[in-house]
Every structure is written in structure tokens, then in C-alpha cells.
Design a protein around this motif. Structure first.
Motif, PDB file in Angstrom:
ATOM      1  N   CYS A 152      16.644 -20.223  14.397  1.00 42.55           N
ATOM      2  CA  CYS A 152      16.980 -19.066  15.223  1.00 42.55           C
ATOM      3  C   CYS A 152      18.458 -19.077  15.596  1.00 42.55           C
ATOM      4  O   CYS A 152      19.122 -20.104  15.549  1.00 42.55           O
ATOM      5  CB  CYS A 152      16.086 -19.002  16.458  1.00 42.55           C
ATOM      6  SG  CYS A 152      16.672 -19.921  17.851  1.00 42.55           S
ATOM      7  N   ASN A 207      19.458 -17.808  18.590  1.00 40.60           N
ATOM      8  CA  ASN A 207      19.461 -17.469  20.021  1.00 40.60           C
ATOM      9  C   ASN A 207      19.612 -18.731  20.870  1.00 40.60           C
ATOM     10  O   ASN A 207      19.506 -19.855  20.372  1.00 40.60           O
ATOM     11  CB  ASN A 207      18.132 -16.811  20.406  1.00 40.60           C
ATOM     12  CG  ASN A 207      17.769 -15.695  19.454  1.00 40.60           C
ATOM     13  OD1 ASN A 207      18.609 -14.869  19.133  1.00 40.60           O
ATOM     14  ND2 ASN A 207      16.533 -15.697  18.983  1.00 40.60           N
ATOM     15  N   LYS A 208      19.779 -18.513  22.144  1.00 40.73           N
ATOM     16  CA  LYS A 208      19.708 -19.621  23.099  1.00 40.73           C
ATOM     17  C   LYS A 208      18.987 -19.074  24.335  1.00 40.73           C
ATOM     18  O   LYS A 208      19.606 -18.780  25.362  1.00 40.73           O
ATOM     19  CB  LYS A 208      21.126 -20.118  23.432  1.00 40.73           C
ATOM     20  CG  LYS A 208      21.090 -21.398  24.206  1.00 40.73           C
ATOM     21  CD  LYS A 208      22.277 -22.278  24.006  1.00 40.73           C
ATOM     22  CE  LYS A 208      22.221 -23.606  24.732  1.00 40.73           C
ATOM     23  NZ  LYS A 208      20.991 -24.024  25.322  1.00 40.73           N
ATOM     24  N   CYS A 209      17.694 -18.881  24.176  1.00 38.49           N
ATOM     25  CA  CYS A 209      16.906 -18.196  25.208  1.00 38.49           C
ATOM     26  C   CYS A 209      16.851 -19.013  26.496  1.00 38.49           C
ATOM     27  O   CYS A 209      16.754 -20.247  26.454  1.00 38.49           O
ATOM     28  CB  CYS A 209      15.484 -17.965  24.716  1.00 38.49           C
ATOM     29  SG  CYS A 209      15.417 -17.025  23.190  1.00 38.49           S
ATOM     30  N   PHE A 222      14.519 -19.349  28.421  1.00 41.62           N
ATOM     31  CA  PHE A 222      13.186 -19.922  28.654  1.00 41.62           C
ATOM     32  C   PHE A 222      12.754 -20.852  27.531  1.00 41.62           C
ATOM     33  O   PHE A 222      11.611 -21.271  27.477  1.00 41.62           O
ATOM     34  CB  PHE A 222      12.155 -18.790  28.786  1.00 41.62           C
ATOM     35  CG  PHE A 222      12.277 -17.767  27.689  1.00 41.62           C
ATOM     36  CD1 PHE A 222      11.718 -18.002  26.451  1.00 41.62           C
ATOM     37  CD2 PHE A 222      12.988 -16.593  27.891  1.00 41.62           C
ATOM     38  CE1 PHE A 222      11.852 -17.074  25.437  1.00 41.62           C
ATOM     39  CE2 PHE A 222      13.126 -15.655  26.870  1.00 41.62           C
ATOM     40  CZ  PHE A 222      12.560 -15.895  25.638  1.00 41.62           C
ATOM     41  N   CYS A 223      13.662 -21.155  26.596  1.00 43.12           N
ATOM     42  CA  CYS A 223      13.256 -21.896  25.392  1.00 43.12           C
ATOM     43  C   CYS A 223      12.590 -23.225  25.757  1.00 43.12           C
ATOM     44  O   CYS A 223      13.166 -24.029  26.496  1.00 43.12           O
ATOM     45  CB  CYS A 223      14.470 -22.157  24.495  1.00 43.12           C
ATOM     46  SG  CYS A 223      14.000 -22.964  22.969  1.00 43.12           S
ATOM     47  N   ILE A 266      11.918 -25.646  23.722  1.00 42.20           N
ATOM     48  CA  ILE A 266      12.506 -26.766  22.981  1.00 42.20           C
ATOM     49  C   ILE A 266      13.684 -27.364  23.763  1.00 42.20           C
ATOM     50  O   ILE A 266      13.890 -28.574  23.765  1.00 42.20           O
ATOM     51  CB  ILE A 266      12.918 -26.308  21.565  1.00 42.20           C
ATOM     52  CG1 ILE A 266      11.646 -25.938  20.802  1.00 42.20           C
ATOM     53  CG2 ILE A 266      13.692 -27.392  20.818  1.00 42.20           C
ATOM     54  CD1 ILE A 266      11.863 -25.259  19.474  1.00 42.20           C
ATOM     55  N   LYS A 316      14.158 -25.109  15.794  1.00 38.56           N
ATOM     56  CA  LYS A 316      13.918 -23.777  16.365  1.00 38.56           C
ATOM     57  C   LYS A 316      13.783 -22.776  15.226  1.00 38.56           C
ATOM     58  O   LYS A 316      14.777 -22.282  14.715  1.00 38.56           O
ATOM     59  CB  LYS A 316      15.100 -23.383  17.255  1.00 38.56           C
ATOM     60  CG  LYS A 316      15.290 -24.290  18.459  1.00 38.56           C
ATOM     61  CD  LYS A 316      16.469 -23.821  19.270  1.00 38.56           C
ATOM     62  CE  LYS A 316      16.539 -24.555  20.589  1.00 38.56           C
ATOM     63  NZ  LYS A 316      17.600 -24.028  21.453  1.00 38.56           N
ATOM     64  N   ASP A 317      12.551 -22.489  14.830  1.00 39.22           N
ATOM     65  CA  ASP A 317      12.400 -21.538  13.721  1.00 39.22           C
ATOM     66  C   ASP A 317      12.348 -20.114  14.243  1.00 39.22           C
ATOM     67  O   ASP A 317      11.968 -19.859  15.383  1.00 39.22           O
ATOM     68  CB  ASP A 317      11.169 -21.883  12.865  1.00 39.22           C
ATOM     69  CG  ASP A 317       9.882 -21.405  13.479  1.00 39.22           C
ATOM     70  OD1 ASP A 317       9.647 -20.196  13.448  1.00 39.22           O
ATOM     71  OD2 ASP A 317       9.109 -22.235  13.981  1.00 39.22           O
ATOM     72  N   THR A 367      12.102 -13.140  16.836  1.00 34.61           N
ATOM     73  CA  THR A 367      12.873 -12.289  17.756  1.00 34.61           C
ATOM     74  C   THR A 367      13.559 -11.120  17.040  1.00 34.61           C
ATOM     75  O   THR A 367      14.140 -10.274  17.701  1.00 34.61           O
ATOM     76  CB  THR A 367      13.968 -13.116  18.451  1.00 34.61           C
ATOM     77  OG1 THR A 367      14.874 -13.597  17.462  1.00 34.61           O
ATOM     78  CG2 THR A 367      13.380 -14.257  19.252  1.00 34.61           C
TER      79      THR A 367
HETATM   80  S1  SF4 Z   1      13.301 -21.229  19.431  1.00 36.27           S
HETATM   81 FE1  SF4 Z   1      12.529 -19.303  20.258  1.00 36.27          FE
HETATM   82  S2  SF4 Z   1      12.708 -19.517  22.462  1.00 36.27           S
HETATM   83 FE2  SF4 Z   1      13.989 -21.114  21.554  1.00 36.27          FE
HETATM   84  S3  SF4 Z   1      16.011 -20.223  21.443  1.00 36.27           S
HETATM   85 FE3  SF4 Z   1      15.032 -19.800  19.479  1.00 36.27          FE
HETATM   86  S4  SF4 Z   1      14.068 -17.819  19.704  1.00 36.27           S
HETATM   87 FE4  SF4 Z   1      14.570 -18.528  21.754  1.00 36.27          FE
END
Ligand code: SF4
Length: 453
Positions: free
Chosen positions: A89, A91-93, A95-96, A98, A112-113, A127
């Protein structure tokens, strides 16, 4: 870099065996077309006539013209089931999960797939932030559905903030494309207090309505908060009052959507009902349980299936004493199941042990995140009877390994009791507790074999 497609197995009596293709050979192309992944491979091999280009390990290339039935498999098996690297991924959500795991665990747990192909193959949620136009076109061309989407919010700027990705808002437009092309979808919202709840959630639900019924369901799940959040965005857990308000909001929309589309469409995960102390919705509210993997309807299904499965048991069951370990979330409902079983079979004694998650923090109450160490330490001095039942979710998919790398046999040795892995259905639970050989023979899942001391 383009993945190489190295043959790791040849199926017996297959075209590949007849052509004497060997393990270690590389599939270069089909009909002069390069193969990106399993979907290209499946699409191209549906032809009745095709040309296969194979490269031997010494570099020699051999071309075969093949005639076959349209649905006939070539019999080639490749190293990697996807035939390509998994996409990670971008992103850096906030709520992640991981990012909230302790250091030192298995490398694969930190991957992080965010790969649309895994959405189709394994039900993963994506996402859309790294989905290209070509990917979208392939989803439509290969009819890959359903596609499961992590929506979180329909407010573009809030989505950018929550995913820490400036393209996350724009990416929502890809839902329009999928909708226009009738690609079945399911959505997920990880609810974070003070971010995408309250009025933002109302806005999101109203914006999502236009995708129903091509989008079949949207689940709302609470953010999971472990004790490892140092340096991460401050997030609060939901309270009982929050959960009560949410249930009221969602149930009002469910009624409206059901009248309009015959689907309840928006679903809260079981955790919200448990937190609110409210009765779980009836089975029909879950629209055939489209989001069980997200903990939506699991408890209702477990209770209903248990009640039904008890009726199938023989009148006399032999006396047994055994134990069950699970997370705190499911424990009160398992207790209800056990009460049902006990009324019919008073000679079966089951010790129920809710396991506290010291590894991730006590706020994590699901069974699937319990480690072998927590299980062992909390059961070592407890009466366990002739066997210990654990939900199969506690183990890595298809393996006998807990999250902390302890194995089922490590725990069996430590506790001196055979462990049975039970799938999440009420039927599996009842049959495992009954322990009757005839049920093992008729069982279709077959997952409660003891793994041996
Ligand atoms: S693994 Fe999922 S929750 Fe974590 S950063 Fe990537 S998209 Fe967001």
C-alpha cells in the motif's frame, strides 16, 4: 520488475505432462502475449487453440501449438499462486493495525498489502489508492468481483487526512467507474472517534446510497487499538453511549435501504452491539452474511447454528469434560451456546476460558489475535479435561502456528492436553463438543482432529 513464471508442479495426466514440460521451466508467453499474473494466465488459457512459449533452464525456448477444450486446464502450477508480487500500500493510515504491532514478529506480518487481485482471490479490502486505470480496466474485462473496498469516508479531504495520502480523496472516483461497469462491491469503514463518526458518518452513508445495490454491503468496524501506539495519532476507544447512538443511526438507515433496495446495506460489526449491551440483530438483517470476515453477524450466526446443530445430535452422548479458550469478545456468547448444549446434554462439562490479550493489550478482545504465550500462561494451572478446543482463527491460515510463532504442539506439550482446532460455525462447535466419531465422519470441514501430543 516483471515476474518470472517458473513451473513448480505438473499435474498428472495433464497437457503439460504430455508435452513433457518440466519443473523449473519458465512460461514466457501465451499467443505472444506476456503474462502479468494469474488473471492473464486464466484468460489466455481459456482459448481452445493456443501457442505456448516455454524457456528451459539452459535458455532453450520451445513453442507448442495446443488444441484443447475451452475449460481444460494445462496442468501447470507456478511458485506463486498470484503469478506476481503482491502490491504493497501507499498509505499511512492513522488506524493501521500493522503500525501498532510490537517489533520482532515474523516479517510477513508487517507486509502492508493493497492489491485488488487479492481482494478478488482472498477477500482482502483495498483502498483504491494504488489502483491504475489499467487495473480498473482489467477488473472489468476479467469480470473480477466482488471488489472489497476500504472506504472509511466519502469526504475526500478527510480521506486524505485519515490515509495520509494526498491521492486518497481522488481515488474515491474509482468507485464510480466500478459502479458504472456493474462490478459488485462491498465496502468497509474503520470508524475512528472524532474523525469519520458523527456527522461525517451520516454524510458517508448518504453518499454511498447511490452505489446500492451494485455495492452490496458496507460494514462499520471500530478501530482496533493495541498498547503499541507510541508516536502514532491519538485515537480513543468508543464508549457504550457512542455504540448506542451508532446502532440507532445505522438501524434507521437499514430500514430505509431495505424498503428501497431489499438490502439492509449498512452493517455494524458485532463489537458495537456487545459494547452497547444490546440484543444482536436477527439473521435476516445481515443480508446473507456478506461481511462475516469483518465480524459482522458472526455472533448471531453462531447462536443460530448452535441451536440448529443441537437438534441433530443423538439422544445419548457419552460423558465428557473438556475446555474452550477464546477472546473476551466472544466468551459471553459461547457461554450462551454452552448453556444450550448443557440443557440437552447435562453430562457434558465444558470449561470456558476467556483469554486476556497481554501481548497486544487488553483492549484487543478478539480470538484471532491471541498468542500462544497468552494461551499457555493463562491455562497452565486450569482444569482442561480431555481436550482443549480453540478457534481456528487463532492460528495462521492453513498452519498450526500462533501469531508469536509458538505451534499447537508446543502448547499441547506445555498444557499436556490435545488441542482441537474448531472452525467458527455453531455446527463445528457442537460437533467438536459432542466428540462423537460418527460426527467426525459426516463432518465436511474436518478441522477438529487432535494434532497429537
Ligand atoms: S495496510 Fe491498510 S490500514 Fe495499513 S496503511 Fe496500508 S491501507 Fe492503511
Amino acid at each position: 520488475m516483471k515476474s518470472q513464471h517458473i513451473v513448480c508442479k505438473i499435474l498428472p495426466n495433464s497437457i503439460a505432462e504430455e508435452l513433457e514440460i518440466e519443473i523449473g521451466d519458465e512460461l514466457v508467453s501465451i499467443d505472444d502475449q506476456p503474462i502479468e499474473d494469474i488473471f492473464d494466465y486464466q484468460f489466455l488459457t481459456e482459448e481452445e487453440e493456443l501457442t505456448l512459449l516455454i524457456r528451459k533452464p539452459d535458455g532453450e525456448e520451445i513453442e507448442w501449438e495446443i488444441e484443447k477444450d475451452a475449460d481444460e486446464d494445462l496442468g501447470l502450477v507456478f511458485d506463486n499462486g498470484l503469478m506476481d508480487d503482491y502490491r504493497s500500500c501507499s498509505n499511512k493510515c492513522i488506524f493501521c493495525f500493522i503500525d501498532q504491532m510490537p517489533k520482532g514478529m515474523r516479517d510477513t506480518l508487517y507486509f502492508k498489502d493493497d492489491d485488488s487481485r487479492l481482494s478478488f482471490l482472498q477477500g482482502n479490502y483495498i483502498t483504491l489508492t494504488n489502483l491504475s486505470d489499467k487495473d480498473l480496466e482489467r477488473i472489468v474485462r476479467y469480470n473480477l468481483s466482488p471488489i472489497n473496498i476500504s472506504i472509511h469516508t466519502m469526504n475526500p479531504s478527510l480521506r486524505c487526512e485519515m490515509l495520509h495520502n494526498k491521492f486518497a480523496g481522488e481515488a474515491l472516483k474509482k468507485i464510480d467507474y466500478l459502479h458504472e461497469h456493474n462490478v459488485e462491491m462491498n465496502g468497509q469503514i474503520v470508524l475512528c472517534k472524532g474523525y469519520n463518526d458523527g456527522e461525517e458518518l451520516t454524510y458517508t452513508i448518504e453518499r454511498l446510497e447511490k452505489y446500492c445495490p451494485v455495492m452490496k454491503s458496507v460494514s462499520i468496524v471500530p478501530v482496533g487499538l493495541t498498547k503499541y501506539r507510541k508516536g502514532l495519532c491519538k485515537l480513543e476507544p468508543f464508549t457504550k453511549e457512542d455504540a448506542c447512538k451508532l446502532i440507532e443511526l445505522v438501524e434507521s438507515y437499514q430500514e430505509k435501504f431495505f424498503k428501497a433496495y431489499g438490502l439492509h446495506f449498512i452493517h455494524l460489526s458485532d463489537e458495537f452491539y456487545i459494547l452497547a449491551g444490546k440484543e444482536l440483530p436477527s439473521a435476516k438483517t445481515y443480508d446473507n452474511y456478506l461481511q462475516l470476515e469483518n465480524g459482522v453477524g458472526m455472533v448471531r450466526l453462531l447462536l443460530d447454528e448452535t441451536a440448529a446443530a443441537i437438534k441433530d445430535l443423538p439422544i445419548n452422548l457419552k460423558k465428557r469434560e473438556l475446555s474452550i479458550a477464546t477472546g473476551h469478545l466472544a466468551a459471553p456468547f459461547l457461554e450462551k451456546c454452552l448453556e444450550m448444549i448443557k440443557t440437552v446434554y447435562p453430562n457434558i462439562t465444558v470449561h470456558l476460558y476467556p483469554i486476556t490479550n497481554y501481548f497486544f493489550g487488553e483492549q484487543i478482545t478478539v480470538a484471532g489475535l491471541i498468542t500462544g504465550t497468552d494461551l499457555k500462561n493463562q491455562l497452565i494451572d486450569k482444569p482442561l479435561g480431555e481436550a482443549l478446543l480453540i478457534p481456528i482463527d487463532m492460528l495462521r491460515s492453513g498452519e498450526d502456528v500462533f501469531l508469536d510463532d509458538l505451534t499447537v504442539s508446543d502448547i499441547e506439550k506445555a498444557l499436556q492436553v490435545p488441542i482441537f482446532r474448531v472452525k467458527s460455525s455453531g455446527q463445528d462447535l457442537v460437533y467438536a463438543i459432542a466428540g462423537d466419531e460418527s460426527f467426525k465422519e459426516t463432518d465436511t470441514h474436518g478441522d477438529y482432529e487432535p494434532s497429537g501430543l
